[in-house]
Design an enzyme around this catalytic site. Structure first.
Site, PDB file in Angstrom:
ATOM      1  N   HIS A 330       0.795  -1.224   0.000  1.00  0.00           N
ATOM      2  CA  HIS A 330       0.000   0.000   0.000  1.00  0.00           C
ATOM      3  C   HIS A 330       0.828   1.275   0.000  1.00  0.00           C
ATOM      4  O   HIS A 330       0.256   2.371   0.033  1.00  0.00           O
ATOM      5  CB  HIS A 330      -0.930   0.034   1.225  1.00  0.00           C
ATOM      6  N   ARG A 516      -6.350  10.898   6.487  1.00  0.00           N
ATOM      7  CA  ARG A 516      -5.382  10.782   7.573  1.00  0.00           C
ATOM      8  C   ARG A 516      -4.351  11.903   7.483  1.00  0.00           C
ATOM      9  O   ARG A 516      -3.938  12.288   6.403  1.00  0.00           O
ATOM     10  CB  ARG A 516      -4.709   9.407   7.456  1.00  0.00           C
ATOM     11  N   THR A 623      -8.612   6.453  -1.898  1.00  0.00           N
ATOM     12  CA  THR A 623      -9.987   6.075  -2.234  1.00  0.00           C
ATOM     13  C   THR A 623     -10.956   7.209  -1.945  1.00  0.00           C
ATOM     14  O   THR A 623     -12.062   7.222  -2.470  1.00  0.00           O
ATOM     15  CB  THR A 623     -10.431   4.817  -1.467  1.00  0.00           C
ATOM     16  N   LYS A 627     -14.552   8.503  -3.854  1.00  0.00           N
ATOM     17  CA  LYS A 627     -15.830   8.802  -3.192  1.00  0.00           C
ATOM     18  C   LYS A 627     -16.327  10.185  -3.578  1.00  0.00           C
ATOM     19  O   LYS A 627     -17.529  10.391  -3.813  1.00  0.00           O
ATOM     20  CB  LYS A 627     -15.668   8.682  -1.676  1.00  0.00           C
TER      21      LYS A 627
END
Length: 779
Positions: A330, A516, A623, A627
């Site tokens: 990731h 984050r 991601t 959205k």
């Protein structure tokens, strides 16, 4: 078949048995619990009769950021409308019950939310995909601000119980460390496919003591000692991502990772042995996906179980493991590629360390045959165990999570591995579930889509949205789209007023960055641009701009000093901007507290512009960008992660791309001088200097000086401005000016947003999971 009267009876019985109350006097929390339990009863027959005799996939992850289960489960199971009608007959508002549910404290960022989306897609596509992780007693933390500073308090999400999980003591297993053993107790949560006969399972492990109460110590009036074993065991599943700034914290992290890895593997082996005589074919019936390196210890643990418990030799056990596991990378950030001290493993997991040494030796033997430099690949080196290297060697497949990310992995960061194992590497661009991020969170837009497509097939086939592109010049449709966006902005404004006590102007541009808090995500670049805009407005109060509301949502890791400093800086800017009457409300800054999935469900649909401004090459995928796109928000962002594929689908002309690209940053990395941009970019010096010139106070913490030095001077562990904030500042500012100009043409901007939404089909997690199932798990 859903039967209203039976459902009412179930609710009534649960209220009476579990809560000793009745409909007429039950609290909203009690009603939520009873309706949830009654819903679980409706689903239980289908859940318990799922067949498990074919090859299946298991998703091992330290995080599952599930969000609230109530509405999502009712929608997917197809009984939301019926339950709502039952509650209306009882004069109960379903929205009131929804608000009783606390967000499950099982995840923090994109890693965990991706895992949740994947499970949703697996069940919807009838793919046998189950999740394994930890049932944390407390989430990361609940965040609030005091004088702009992040404060953390316990996120006790289980305080009122959890009606959506079932404790299964009969499936408990023992997990052993060198110094003590614990019991792993599974809690099962249903993962319900939309309009599907499949209900998969998320199995989460809670750590408990073998003997939770030392009666002898208690009888001797040594009360704390009587609970020592209980507390030590339960600490393992107590908190998501405990602070690991010292050795004890690091050891606890390793204990957590081993705990759920060992328990999950024991569970899978036990289930396999019920159907098969031996474990020779374990890999033929089980595919295990490692979600980043947190579960990497699963590889030596499976080998240990096969050798020590089942009598296999090392080579056979290794071969089974290498055919069972696959690994998702990731990140390319070095600090996120876990490396643990050899001494930690010797201290608490000596047998696992022995097996890792054997794996390392077998790798060396392979490398010698390939005439490779062994030092480039060693799993154990310089007193450290490289968990990413262990994951790559011990897995059948390795995948990146966006095309650019995978290209960087195989072209530079993991090139040496790709050179010898090219068939291992794949790309699997991330995705999101449209069931939560459109159907649930934006029912107004969902209804319009279904009306125009004359079908709701898009709920399980997001590519259908492409057929909406023909409406991109239809003024009537675009105005309805604008009205829906305004309705979502009004809902968000009301929610922010309730939770933050801040009024925001729904006619302003909602410019949102929610993710984050990390330096590479560059919330600081956003803050610098806002402060520069403020200074320009002060110099020219008549400057003609659209009103804009800048909204942030982010948590910093408790031990991440610099990230916490960025939070303080943004909040100090907010205090300055929001309390200056001369600005006349032209700009406003809001940092929402305790950002979480349920907050996100208001934020994403209300955004006018999506902030995706990471340093090129640093964001693996993202991601949140997907959205925003799905609810019709153009991206202002760098050519990074999945942004690359978003603009390919929706067009550069419908987004706002800025900044240096990966190739340019690679060329200048050794010669970059941020002081050049500091001195020569108009307005930038004043903004950067505000960190140290007394404009803002960090209350003596040294946070702002640390930020200033990190940008202009560098530190012992990184060069100055290593995320190229100053280089990209002017390009970002110009892109923001382009947004302002574009937004003046309401229909033109709506067209950009509409085209983004209509081209979001690629970014469904259904597509991603179908690719995993076919190309990695071979289901």
């Amino acid at each position: 078949m859903f039967k209203k009267e039976s459902f009412k009876e179930d609710i009534s019985k649960i209220l009476l048995i579990d809560k000793a109350t009745t409909f007429d006097v039950a609290s909203p929390e009690e009603l939520y619990y009873a309706v949830s339990k009654a819903s679980m009863l409706s689903m239980s027959d289908m859940w318990l009769t799922q067949k498990h005799d074919k090859r299946k996939a298991s998703y091992f992850s330290a995080e599952f950021l599930m969000g609230r289960a109530f509405s999502n489960n009712l929608i997917n199971f197809g009984i939301y409308k019926e339950v709502k009608e039952v509650l209306q007959e009882l004069n109960i508002d379903i929205n009131l019950l929804e608000d009783q549910e606390k967000d499950a404290g099982l995840g923090n960022g994109g890693l965990g939310r991706l895992a949740a989306c994947f499970l949703d897609s697996g069940a919807t596509l009838s793919i046998p995909l189950n999740g394994y992780g930890i049932r944390y007693e407390y989430g990361l933390f609940k965040q609030h601000f005091e004088n702009g500073f992040q404060m953390e308090e316990a996120d006790n999400w289980l305080v009122n119980g959890d009606p959506w999980s079932i404790r299964k003591d009969s499936d408990s297993v023992i997990v052993s460390y060198k110094d003590f053993d614990v019991k792993a107790i599974p809690y099962d949560m249903p993962i319900i496919g939309y309009n599907s006969d499949t209900i998969n399972t998320l199995r989460l492990w809670k750590s408990e003591a073998l003997d939770s109460f030392d009666f002898k110590s208690f009888n001797n009036q040594e009360y704390d000692m009587a609970l020592t074993e209980k507390n030590r065991a339960e600490d393992i599943s107590r908190v998501l991502y405990p602070n690991d700034s010292n050795d004890e914290g690091k050891l606890l992290r390793i204990r957590q990772q081993y705990f759920f890895s060992s328990a999950s593997l024991q569970d899978l082996i036990k289930k396999h042995k019920k159907r098969h005589d031996a474990l020779d074919n374990f890999h033929e019936f089980n595919a295990i996906q490692l979600n980043d390196t947190h579960p990497a210890v699963s590889i030596p643990e499976l080998i240990r179980l096969l050798i020590d418990e089942e009598g296999y030799d090392f080579i056979d056990a290794l071969n089974i493991a290498k055919k069972t596991f696959s690994y998702t990378n990731h990140t390319i950030l070095s600090e996120a590629l876990e490396q643990w001290s050899v001494e930690y493993f010797k201290t608490i997991l000596p047998r696992i360390y022995e097996i890792i040494k054997l794996i390392d030796l077998e790798l060396i033997n392979e490398l010698k045959k390939l005439d490779r430099n062994v030092d480039d690949y060693r799993i154990i080196a310089d007193g450290k165990i490289k968990m990413a290297w262990l994951s790559i060697y011990g897995s059948k497949y390795v995948n990146g999570v966006a095309r650019l990310h995978t290209e960087i992995l195989i072209g530079s960061e993991l090139k040496q591995w790709y050179d010898i194992y090219p068939d291992k590497f794949q790309n699997k661009t991330n995705g999101i579930t449209q069931r939560r991020w459109l159907l649930k969170s934006n029912p107004e837009l969902s209804n319009l889509i279904t009306e125009l497509l004359e079908s709701d097939d898009w709920i399980v086939n997001l590519d259908k949205l492409k057929d909406l592109e023909k409406y991109s010049d239809d003024e009537n449709i675009l105005r309805r789209f604008i009205d829906i966006k305004m309705a979502k902005k009004e809902q968000l404004a009301k929610y922010i007023k309730k939770h933050e006590n801040i009024d925001i102007d729904t006619n302003s541009i909602f410019d949102i960055q929610i993710k984050r808090l990390h330096e590479y995500k560059r919330q600081l670049l956003n803050a610098f641009q806002i402060l520069n805009l403020y200074y320009r407005l002060k110099e020219n109060p008549k400057m003609d701009i659209n009103k804009r509301t800048f909204i942030f949502g982010a948590k910093s890791a408790p031990g991440y000093f610099r990230a916490k400093g960025i939070i303080v800086f943004i909040n100090k800017i907010a205090d300055l901007v929001n309390n200056d009457p001369e600005i006349n409300g032209k700009i406003k800054v809001v940092f929402v507290q305790n950002y979480r999935v349920s907050y996100a469900e208001y934020l994403f649909p209300a955004a006018d512009i999506s902030e995706q401004i990471s340093t090129a090459g640093k964001e693996a995928s993202g991601t949140g960008n997907m959205k925003f796109m799905l609810s019709g928000a153009p991206t202002i962002g760098t050519y990074d992660g999945a942004n690359v594929e978003i603009v390919e689908e929706a067009g550069f002309e419908n987004n706002f791309i800025f900044g240096a690209r990966v190739e340019e940053l690679e060329e200048i990395k050794d010669s970059y001088n941020p002081k050049y941009y500091y001195k020569h970019t108009k307005g930038l010096k004043r903004v950067v200097d505000s960190l140290i010139d007394g404009t803002f106070s960090d209350e003596g913490t040294g946070m702002f000086k640390d930020l200033y030095d990190s940008i202009l001077e560098g530190t012992d562990w990184h060069s100055a401005d290593n995320y190229y904030i100053l280089k990209d500042f002017d390009s970002y500012r110009k892109a923001q000016e382009d947004v302002d100009i574009a937004f003046r043409d309401k229909l033109g901007f709506a067209k950009k947003a509409w085209i983004n939404m209509a081209n979001a089909g690629k970014f469904s997690s259904d597509r991603t999971i179908a690719e995993y199932a076919k190309e990695i798990w071979k289901l």
